[in-house]
Motif scaffolding. Sequence first.
Motif, PDB file in Angstrom:
ATOM      1  N   TRP A 245       0.840  -1.199   0.000  1.00 15.02           N
ATOM      2  CA  TRP A 245       0.000   0.000   0.000  1.00 15.02           C
ATOM      3  C   TRP A 245       0.873   1.245   0.000  1.00 15.02           C
ATOM      4  N   THR A 246       0.335   2.304  -0.595  1.00 10.44           N
ATOM      5  CA  THR A 246       1.019   3.589  -0.678  1.00 10.44           C
ATOM      6  C   THR A 246       0.015   4.704  -0.394  1.00 10.44           C
ATOM      7  N   TRP A 247       0.387   5.633   0.486  1.00  9.25           N
ATOM      8  CA  TRP A 247      -0.464   6.770   0.835  1.00  9.25           C
ATOM      9  C   TRP A 247       0.325   8.037   0.600  1.00  9.25           C
ATOM     10  N   THR A 248      -0.117   8.887  -0.348  1.00  5.22           N
ATOM     11  CA  THR A 248       0.566  10.135  -0.666  1.00  5.22           C
ATOM     12  C   THR A 248      -0.354  11.317  -0.405  1.00  5.22           C
ATOM     13  N   ASN A 249       0.238  12.451  -0.006  1.00  4.51           N
ATOM     14  CA  ASN A 249      -0.517  13.657   0.322  1.00  4.51           C
ATOM     15  C   ASN A 249       0.217  14.878  -0.207  1.00  4.51           C
ATOM     16  N   SER A 250      -0.541  15.797  -0.806  1.00  8.10           N
ATOM     17  CA  SER A 250       0.026  17.039  -1.323  1.00  8.10           C
ATOM     18  C   SER A 250      -0.858  18.205  -0.881  1.00  8.10           C
ATOM     19  N   PHE A 251      -0.201  19.276  -0.430  1.00  6.18           N
ATOM     20  CA  PHE A 251      -0.910  20.466   0.045  1.00  6.18           C
ATOM     21  C   PHE A 251      -0.171  21.698  -0.444  1.00  6.18           C
ATOM     22  N   SER A 252      -0.901  22.663  -0.986  1.00  9.57           N
ATOM     23  CA  SER A 252      -0.270  23.924  -1.379  1.00  9.57           C
ATOM     24  C   SER A 252      -1.203  25.083  -1.051  1.00  9.57           C
ATOM     25  N   TYR A 253      -0.595  26.205  -0.728  1.00  4.47           N
ATOM     26  CA  TYR A 253      -1.347  27.426  -0.414  1.00  4.47           C
ATOM     27  C   TYR A 253      -0.780  28.562  -1.250  1.00  4.47           C
ATOM     28  N   THR A 254      -1.613  29.158  -2.088  1.00  2.00           N
ATOM     29  CA  THR A 254      -1.185  30.226  -2.980  1.00  2.00           C
ATOM     30  C   THR A 254      -1.092  31.547  -2.223  1.00  2.00           C
ATOM     31  N   LEU A 255       0.092  32.166  -2.277  1.00  2.29           N
ATOM     32  CA  LEU A 255       0.314  33.438  -1.591  1.00  2.29           C
ATOM     33  C   LEU A 255       0.199  34.622  -2.537  1.00  2.29           C
ATOM     34  N   TRP A 256       0.724  34.476  -3.752  1.00  2.00           N
ATOM     35  CA  TRP A 256       0.742  35.598  -4.703  1.00  2.00           C
ATOM     36  C   TRP A 256       0.636  35.044  -6.110  1.00  2.00           C
ATOM     37  N   LYS A 257      -0.428  35.457  -6.809  1.00  3.12           N
ATOM     38  CA  LYS A 257      -0.691  34.962  -8.159  1.00  3.12           C
ATOM     39  C   LYS A 257      -0.703  33.434  -8.139  1.00  3.12           C
ATOM     40  N   MET A 258       0.225  32.776  -8.854  1.00  2.00           N
ATOM     41  CA  MET A 258       0.260  31.313  -8.901  1.00  2.00           C
ATOM     42  C   MET A 258       1.286  30.703  -7.945  1.00  2.00           C
ATOM     43  N   ILE A 259       1.999  31.541  -7.201  1.00  3.98           N
ATOM     44  CA  ILE A 259       3.095  31.081  -6.359  1.00  3.98           C
ATOM     45  C   ILE A 259       2.652  31.002  -4.902  1.00  3.98           C
ATOM     46  N   PHE A 265       3.993  14.683   1.549  1.00  3.91           N
ATOM     47  CA  PHE A 265       4.568  13.559   2.278  1.00  3.91           C
ATOM     48  C   PHE A 265       3.873  12.268   1.857  1.00  3.91           C
ATOM     49  N   GLY A 266       4.607  11.161   2.010  1.00  2.00           N
ATOM     50  CA  GLY A 266       4.065   9.867   1.617  1.00  2.00           C
ATOM     51  C   GLY A 266       4.515   8.760   2.551  1.00  2.00           C
ATOM     52  N   LEU A 267       3.691   7.728   2.661  1.00  2.00           N
ATOM     53  CA  LEU A 267       3.988   6.541   3.444  1.00  2.00           C
ATOM     54  C   LEU A 267       3.781   5.318   2.552  1.00  2.00           C
ATOM     55  N   ARG A 268       4.563   4.277   2.783  1.00  2.00           N
ATOM     56  CA  ARG A 268       4.474   3.099   1.927  1.00  2.00           C
ATOM     57  C   ARG A 268       4.908   1.858   2.695  1.00  2.00           C
ATOM     58  N   SER A 269       4.258   0.742   2.391  1.00  2.00           N
ATOM     59  CA  SER A 269       4.640  -0.556   2.955  1.00  2.00           C
ATOM     60  C   SER A 269       4.668  -1.571   1.821  1.00  2.00           C
ATOM     61  N   GLN A 297       8.064   2.889   5.006  1.00  2.00           N
ATOM     62  CA  GLN A 297       8.782   3.829   4.155  1.00  2.00           C
ATOM     63  C   GLN A 297       8.087   5.198   4.197  1.00  2.00           C
ATOM     64  N   SER A 298       8.865   6.256   4.069  1.00  2.00           N
ATOM     65  CA  SER A 298       8.263   7.592   4.126  1.00  2.00           C
ATOM     66  C   SER A 298       9.141   8.606   3.404  1.00  2.00           C
ATOM     67  N   TYR A 299       8.533   9.727   3.007  1.00  2.00           N
ATOM     68  CA  TYR A 299       9.263  10.849   2.444  1.00  2.00           C
ATOM     69  C   TYR A 299       8.449  12.119   2.678  1.00  2.00           C
ATOM     70  N   TYR A 300       9.107  13.283   2.593  1.00  2.00           N
ATOM     71  CA  TYR A 300       8.386  14.552   2.597  1.00  2.00           C
ATOM     72  C   TYR A 300       9.201  15.604   1.852  1.00  2.00           C
ATOM     73  N   THR A 301       8.502  16.591   1.296  1.00  2.00           N
ATOM     74  CA  THR A 301       9.119  17.711   0.587  1.00  2.00           C
ATOM     75  C   THR A 301       8.410  18.997   0.997  1.00  2.00           C
ATOM     76  N   VAL A 302       9.182  20.027   1.326  1.00  2.00           N
ATOM     77  CA  VAL A 302       8.643  21.338   1.680  1.00  2.00           C
ATOM     78  C   VAL A 302       9.305  22.377   0.797  1.00  2.00           C
ATOM     79  N   GLY A 303       8.537  23.298   0.247  1.00  6.45           N
ATOM     80  CA  GLY A 303       9.123  24.334  -0.581  1.00  6.45           C
ATOM     81  C   GLY A 303       8.101  25.240  -1.203  1.00  6.45           C
ATOM     82  N   LEU A 304       8.503  25.942  -2.247  1.00  6.80           N
ATOM     83  CA  LEU A 304       7.595  26.808  -2.985  1.00  6.80           C
ATOM     84  C   LEU A 304       6.660  25.962  -3.845  1.00  6.80           C
TER      85      LEU A 304
END
Length: 308
Positions: A245-259, A265-269, A297-304
């Motif tokens: 199984w694999t569980w992935t999640n994505s979240f974004s918040y627009t601050l200015w125009k499209m940016i 983050f994701g979890l996997r077995s 298993q897991s991963y995460y990414t934070v950024g623009l």
Amino acid sequence: MRRTLLLIVFLIGIVSINAQTKEELQAQKAEKQAEADAAQKEAKAIQAKIDALPGWRTGAFGTIGGSLSNFSKWYAQGAPNNSSGNIGFTLNAYANLIEEKFFWRNALSTNLNWVKLDDKDNPNDDESFNPTTDVFNLSSLYGRNITKSLAASGLMEYRTTLLDNFNDPGYLDLGVGATWTPIDNLIVVIHPLNYNFVFSSGDTVFESSLGAKIVADYTRSIGAVNFKTNLSAFQSYKSSDYSNWTWTNSFSYTLWKMIGVGFDFGLRSNKQEALNYALMQTPPTATGFDDVNNDLQSYYTVGLSYKF
């Protein structure tokens, strides 16, 4: 005395005029705000009707994260002369065809990340960017509506890595069953007849098998917020050792125009992947499925983030 009284009366008049003017302006503002709220509500109702019309719906959003650094004669650390970097990005895209009698939903999710550490005092170290996080998922779901929220469906889902060991392993799920859409933006796929093809080169522990496929996906955009969560699970009828199984999640918040800012983050077995990794160690850390340590298993990414 008379002048003083006149001055007091004049000041009271000015205060009264200002007070009246302020109250009038506040009343005008409240009236305009009510009109704006009503117009906004009407616009949302019209947009809901537009969204309900048959046809294609497409969209994409992603996250970009990275950092670069350079040290020269920084003796407090083990490698005083070095340059390092970390670059990564994610992409979530969809193209859905929604008609009265059928639907065709297509989705692409990827998360790629590179890292490097160049020790300038060590001529034998690796100076290049090396892949760390490497996720690629492509799915296509077709369904014929039975009721408003239930459909007979077929699913194709392919998962692999792109930067390292492409299609080794690679997973291809093909199955049929039913799709349930209890609320808008939520898709639940239950396919009791599904074959999990596993591609791998050489003599490995990976094996294809028949089983059940369950997918739950929720994708939503609310103003400046974009959110997607996806759970994909395969239960093998042959052995639980071949389930994953694999569980992935994505979240974004627009601050200015499209940016904006984004977080993934994701979890996997996957016990087959855990055993294959254990057998590749020197010496091997497991001998088979019975004694392998199937860590989460897991991963995460934070950024623009960027919304297309």
